[in-house]
Design a protein around this motif. Structure first.
Motif, short mmCIF file in Angstrom:
data_model
loop_
_atom_site.label_atom_id
_atom_site.label_comp_id
_atom_site.label_asym_id
_atom_site.label_seq_id
_atom_site.Cartn_x
_atom_site.Cartn_y
_atom_site.Cartn_z
N GLN A 19 -9.28 6.28 9.33
CA GLN A 19 -9.42 5.99 7.90
C GLN A 19 -8.17 5.27 7.36
OE1 GLN A 19 -10.11 10.11 6.95
NE2 GLN A 19 -12.30 9.80 6.57
N PHE A 22 -8.00 1.53 5.78
CA PHE A 22 -7.43 1.32 4.44
C PHE A 22 -6.37 0.23 4.44
CE2 PHE A 22 -3.93 2.42 1.51
CZ PHE A 22 -4.60 2.23 0.31
N THR A 68 -4.97 13.20 -8.54
CA THR A 68 -6.24 12.49 -8.59
C THR A 68 -6.70 12.30 -10.03
OG1 THR A 68 -6.87 13.39 -6.43
CG2 THR A 68 -8.64 12.54 -7.83
N SER A 105 -4.52 9.81 -11.81
CA SER A 105 -4.75 8.42 -11.39
C SER A 105 -5.90 7.80 -12.18
CB SER A 105 -5.05 8.37 -9.89
OG SER A 105 -6.34 8.87 -9.59
N SER A 123 -7.52 6.01 -3.51
CA SER A 123 -8.64 6.50 -2.69
C SER A 123 -8.30 7.91 -2.22
CB SER A 123 -8.85 5.59 -1.47
OG SER A 123 -9.14 4.27 -1.88
N VAL A 124 -9.21 8.85 -2.44
CA VAL A 124 -8.91 10.26 -2.20
C VAL A 124 -9.84 10.82 -1.13
CG1 VAL A 124 -8.73 12.56 -3.23
CG2 VAL A 124 -8.16 10.53 -4.58
N ILE A 125 -9.24 11.49 -0.13
CA ILE A 125 -10.01 12.21 0.88
C ILE A 125 -9.57 13.66 0.82
CG2 ILE A 125 -10.52 12.47 3.34
CD1 ILE A 125 -9.92 9.48 3.65
N HIS A 141 0.85 -1.20 0.00
CA HIS A 141 0.00 0.00 0.00
C HIS A 141 0.88 1.24 0.00
CE1 HIS A 141 -2.35 -3.13 2.09
NE2 HIS A 141 -3.45 -2.52 1.68
N ASP A 143 -5.44 2.63 -8.64
CA ASP A 143 -6.40 2.52 -7.54
C ASP A 143 -6.01 3.49 -6.42
OD1 ASP A 143 -8.18 1.79 -5.58
OD2 ASP A 143 -7.41 -0.24 -5.30
N LEU A 183 -3.82 5.62 -0.62
CA LEU A 183 -4.72 6.54 0.05
C LEU A 183 -4.09 7.92 0.03
CD1 LEU A 183 -7.23 7.13 1.85
CD2 LEU A 183 -5.82 6.50 3.83
N PRO A 202 -2.30 -0.07 -4.43
CA PRO A 202 -3.41 0.76 -3.96
C PRO A 202 -2.90 1.84 -3.01
CG PRO A 202 -3.93 -1.57 -3.77
CD PRO A 202 -2.49 -1.49 -4.14
#
Length: 298
Positions: free
Chosen positions: A292, A296, A255, A258, A266-268, A173, A264, A238, A236
């Motif tokens: 979070q 993940f 973003t 990607s 994941s966006v916050i 990750h 893959d 985050l 993957p």
């Protein structure tokens, strides 16, 4: 909506760190070099209560610079957290980097590997990149999470690109806290976003970027600005960042890229939050980001 504690730190942190706009690049270079000459570069552990009782530390100098391996006592780690610290490429490991990394390591059953790479303006990316990639590759032979904040987040992503291109073991990750992925600062909205940022100043950001790159021609290289490299085939990831952050436009560009490359990610994105909000101590926003991150990583 940002909490009162967040807003208090948004006011205090820039003042405690004496943030301000660039006077001249020459003045800033001389100031930082003088600061470096007086630094204690030992691992700062004062933000971790009872550090010596809870963790063991081994210093490895085989890369040509120190790398600290921090292992929880009385717990057998099942993976490695390879943590690349931020600080605009000119600041060393901070006590709160150690605090965050050890908290996360204990939560996910990991050891921490934290390189203390050579800093700008005395050094550029070329002085550590190959050694950092080799070190990360060695630790990736067992389950490894590659992570970093700010400049360290950008560096971590650049390492992930290099590891993919080398072949061999890869991180499981990536976790990127407000990563500085575009050192060209060419994203158009940067000039507008920086007006709301209480911490980062665009003149300094550009000076620090040029020092790390070593030359204007290298600013757009994937090793320096990984947002411009191919993102296909990465593990993957985050991504967490706030919108009151000069480097938020680079995170938005990441973003978009990607999606183009099928990565893959994941966006916050948190409206109104400041730079590296997810590492701030004692604020509910950071506690939520911590949960979070654990979710993940699984």
């Amino acid at each position: 909506m940002p909490s009162r504690r967040h807003e208090l730190l948004a006011y205090l942190v820039p003042r405690l760190k004496k943030s301000g706009e660039l006077v001249t690049p020459e003045h800033e270079r001389a100031r930082i070099i003088a600061w470096h000459n007086g630094l204690d570069r030992s691992l700062p552990t004062k933000a971790v209560p009872r550090f010596g009782r809870r963790f063991s530390v081994v210093r490895d100098d085989s890369a040509g610079f120190p790398t600290y391996v921090i292992t929880p006592r009385h717990v057998r780690p099942t993976r490695t957290l390879f943590y690349v610290h931020g600080g605009a490429y000119n600041a060393p490991i901070d006590a709160f980097h150690v605090r965050y990394a050890t908290l996360l390591a204990r939560a996910v059953g990991a050891r921490v590997v934290m390189p203390d790479y050579p800093l700008a303006p005395e050094h550029t990316w070329r002085d550590s990149f190959d050694a950092m990639t080799t070190s990360a590759a060695r630790w990736a032979e067992e389950p490894m999470v590659l992570t970093g904040d700010s400049a360290g987040g950008g560096y971590a992503l650049a390492l992930a690109l290099a590891l993919r291109d080398r072949g061999g073991p890869q991180p499981t990750h990536l976790v990127l806290h407000a990563p500085w992925v575009d050192l060209t600062t060419s994203t158009p909205e940067t000039e507008t976003v920086t007006l709301t940022d209480p911490w980062l100043f665009i003149g300094k950001v550009r000076a620090y970027a040029e020092w790390w790159a070593g030359s204007p021609e290298d600013l757009g290289r994937p090793e320096v600005s990984p947002v411009f490299g191919s993102l296909a085939g990465l593990p993957p990831a985050l991504l967490m960042y706030g919108t009151r952050d000069t480097i938020a436009p680079g995170c938005r560009l990441l973003t978009a890229r990607s999606v183009e490359d099928g990565w893959d990610l994941s966006v916050i994105e948190e409206p109104g939050f400041i730079h590296v909000y997810s590492l701030l101590p004692f604020v509910p926003e950071a506690r939520r980001a911590f949960r979070q991150t654990i979710a993940f990583l699984g």
